[in-house]
Design a protein around this motif. Sequence first.
Motif, mmCIF file in Angstrom:
data_model
loop_
_atom_site.group_PDB
_atom_site.id
_atom_site.type_symbol
_atom_site.label_atom_id
_atom_site.label_comp_id
_atom_site.label_asym_id
_atom_site.label_seq_id
_atom_site.Cartn_x
_atom_site.Cartn_y
_atom_site.Cartn_z
ATOM 1 N N THR A 72 7.670 -16.809 11.314
ATOM 2 C CA THR A 72 7.807 -16.791 9.862
ATOM 3 C C THR A 72 9.273 -16.831 9.493
ATOM 4 O O THR A 72 10.128 -16.436 10.266
ATOM 5 C CB THR A 72 7.178 -15.527 9.265
ATOM 6 N N ARG A 73 9.555 -17.285 8.292
ATOM 7 C CA ARG A 73 10.924 -17.326 7.811
ATOM 8 C C ARG A 73 11.284 -15.990 7.205
ATOM 9 O O ARG A 73 10.442 -15.261 6.721
ATOM 10 C CB ARG A 73 11.063 -18.406 6.756
ATOM 11 N N ASN A 87 7.102 -1.260 13.008
ATOM 12 C CA ASN A 87 6.041 -2.179 12.600
ATOM 13 C C ASN A 87 4.755 -1.829 13.342
ATOM 14 O O ASN A 87 4.213 -2.628 14.083
ATOM 15 C CB ASN A 87 6.428 -3.625 12.900
ATOM 16 N N THR A 88 4.265 -0.620 13.156
ATOM 17 C CA THR A 88 3.020 -0.199 13.784
ATOM 18 C C THR A 88 2.018 0.168 12.700
ATOM 19 O O THR A 88 2.378 0.441 11.557
ATOM 20 C CB THR A 88 3.240 1.016 14.701
ATOM 21 N N LEU A 89 0.749 0.179 13.073
ATOM 22 C CA LEU A 89 -0.324 0.405 12.115
ATOM 23 C C LEU A 89 -0.239 1.779 11.448
ATOM 24 O O LEU A 89 -0.599 1.923 10.286
ATOM 25 C CB LEU A 89 -1.669 0.227 12.814
ATOM 26 N N ASP A 90 0.287 2.773 12.158
ATOM 27 C CA ASP A 90 0.367 4.114 11.563
ATOM 28 C C ASP A 90 1.527 4.247 10.580
ATOM 29 O O ASP A 90 1.624 5.247 9.870
ATOM 30 C CB ASP A 90 0.461 5.187 12.648
ATOM 31 N N ASN A 91 2.400 3.242 10.484
ATOM 32 C CA ASN A 91 3.504 3.268 9.526
ATOM 33 C C ASN A 91 3.283 2.259 8.393
ATOM 34 O O ASN A 91 4.203 1.935 7.669
ATOM 35 C CB ASN A 91 4.833 2.969 10.237
ATOM 36 N N VAL A 92 2.060 1.774 8.244
ATOM 37 C CA VAL A 92 1.755 0.778 7.218
ATOM 38 C C VAL A 92 0.668 1.309 6.303
ATOM 39 O O VAL A 92 -0.317 1.877 6.766
ATOM 40 C CB VAL A 92 1.286 -0.552 7.865
ATOM 41 N N TRP A 110 5.002 -8.067 12.525
ATOM 42 C CA TRP A 110 4.725 -7.467 11.219
ATOM 43 C C TRP A 110 3.580 -8.187 10.521
ATOM 44 O O TRP A 110 2.701 -7.561 9.924
ATOM 45 C CB TRP A 110 5.968 -7.483 10.341
ATOM 46 N N GLN A 111 3.555 -9.508 10.603
ATOM 47 C CA GLN A 111 2.491 -10.268 9.955
ATOM 48 C C GLN A 111 1.126 -9.893 10.530
ATOM 49 O O GLN A 111 0.149 -9.756 9.799
ATOM 50 C CB GLN A 111 2.736 -11.776 10.131
ATOM 51 N N LYS A 112 1.051 -9.696 11.849
ATOM 52 C CA LYS A 112 -0.212 -9.305 12.481
ATOM 53 C C LYS A 112 -0.625 -7.889 12.084
ATOM 54 O O LYS A 112 -1.793 -7.642 11.782
ATOM 55 C CB LYS A 112 -0.086 -9.408 14.002
#
Length: 107
Positions: A36-37, A81-86, A44-46
């Motif tokens: 990604t740009r 960039n982990t699921l627990d921080n999103v 992060w996108q995933k």
Amino acid sequence: MPYSMCQRHKKLYPLGTSCAQCATAPRKHKSKNTRTRGRYDYQWQKVRAEAIRLQPFCSFCGTGNDLTGDHILPLKEGGTNTLDNVRVLCRSCNTRRENDYRKGDRY
């Protein structure tokens, strides 16, 4: 001598050479290992897509429209960039939230 104009700096430079400012100016956000740009990489996108798949509604208002991923603890503050921080927020709640990254606060 023919000249060409740098589209970024709107200055003339001799044809066949590059703009001196563009050659030395660092990029704002370096992206590595990315498809990604810009600032956020493929990881992060995933993670963002997975968070939205698991929770298809906004954490603050409950809407299911225009969802985005939001770092609870920003990357510049040591977040990952982990699921627990999103958390999943709609675009209006994410914009309204500004940069207040305290966990429980809404706005």
